[in-house]
Design a protein around this motif. Structure first.
Motif, short mmCIF file in Angstrom:
data_model
loop_
_atom_site.label_atom_id
_atom_site.label_comp_id
_atom_site.label_asym_id
_atom_site.label_seq_id
_atom_site.Cartn_x
_atom_site.Cartn_y
_atom_site.Cartn_z
N GLN A 72 0.84 -1.20 0.00
CA GLN A 72 0.00 0.00 0.00
C GLN A 72 0.87 1.25 0.00
O GLN A 72 1.98 1.25 0.53
CB GLN A 72 -0.91 0.00 1.22
CG GLN A 72 -1.84 -1.20 1.24
CD GLN A 72 -3.02 -0.99 2.15
OE1 GLN A 72 -2.99 -0.18 3.06
NE2 GLN A 72 -4.08 -1.74 1.90
N LYS A 100 -1.49 6.39 5.02
CA LYS A 100 -2.22 6.20 3.76
C LYS A 100 -3.12 7.41 3.53
O LYS A 100 -3.53 8.08 4.48
CB LYS A 100 -3.07 4.93 3.80
CG LYS A 100 -2.25 3.66 3.87
CD LYS A 100 -3.12 2.43 3.78
CE LYS A 100 -3.88 2.26 5.09
NZ LYS A 100 -4.61 1.02 5.19
N ASP A 101 -3.43 7.69 2.27
CA ASP A 101 -4.33 8.81 1.94
C ASP A 101 -5.69 8.64 2.59
O ASP A 101 -6.36 9.61 2.94
CB ASP A 101 -4.50 8.94 0.42
CG ASP A 101 -3.24 9.48 -0.25
OD1 ASP A 101 -2.43 10.13 0.43
OD2 ASP A 101 -3.07 9.25 -1.47
N SER A 102 -6.11 7.40 2.76
CA SER A 102 -7.42 7.13 3.35
C SER A 102 -7.41 7.24 4.88
O SER A 102 -8.42 7.03 5.54
CB SER A 102 -7.89 5.72 2.96
OG SER A 102 -6.97 4.75 3.43
#
Length: 186
Positions: A72, A100-102
């Motif tokens: 990821q 992470k972007d999320s």
């Protein structure tokens, strides 16, 4: 680089030693004077050691805009200092933190590189504390550490370390006992 570390450590050592010598009367050897010189020597060794370890670790930090972890993509969010307790005392290390972007949990690759992910006490500190806890209460261990070590750990942190390690030992008791018995000679 090595040259700048040597220069920085030398400056730290010389400045502190010079300030100490100017402030203290060291013309005569007395138990009090010796104690002051010994304490200052330990402090100097500790300061140079902490600087060396801090610079060494920070030199190995990953400082990229993104990185792959477990398949990821993670983006660098910021540099964050974290205090680690080592045998030469508490060291604040600035390291890159990724997420992470999320969203979700962040990671600090440097912590993983030197085996300190989710830890703040080095393995040697943990080992020493757990060994001392064999025959002493956490409060007694704290007092022992104050007298002989270059680091400090509170009684509550000692209790937590014992609790966490006790749980690990309980969960793996059968395997651990098998290993012990395999090494015994009858």
């Amino acid at each position: 680089n090595l040259e700048s570390l040597v220069a920085e450590a030398s400056d730290l050592l010389m400045t502190n030693l010079q300030n100490f010598c100017e402030k203290e009367d060291l013309d005569e050897l007395t138990p009090g004077a010796f104690s002051k010189v010994m304490d200052q020597t330990v402090q100097l060794i500790q300061a140079v050691g902490q600087l060396t370890i801090k610079r060494y670790l920070e030199r190995h930090d990953i400082d990229e805009p993104t990185l792959q972890h477990n398949g990821q993509l993670y983006r660098k969010k910021y540099k964050q200092g974290k205090d680690f307790i080592t045998v030469i005392g508490k060291i604040r290390v600035n390291r890159s933190v990724y997420q992470k972007d999320s969203g979700g949990k962040s990671i600090a690759p440097l912590d993983r590189k030197w085996g300190m992910e989710h830890e703040y006490m080095s393995a040697k500190v943990q080992e020493g504390i757990l060994h001392a806890c064999n025959n002493n209460t956490p409060t007694e261990v704290e007092q022992i550490i104050k007298k002989i070590a270059m680091y400090y750990v509170s009684p509550s942190a000692i209790k937590n370390l014992v609790r966490v390690n006790g749980k690990i030992i309980e969960e793996n008791k059968s395997e651990l006992m098998d290993r012990i018995y395999d090494k015994e000679e009858l």
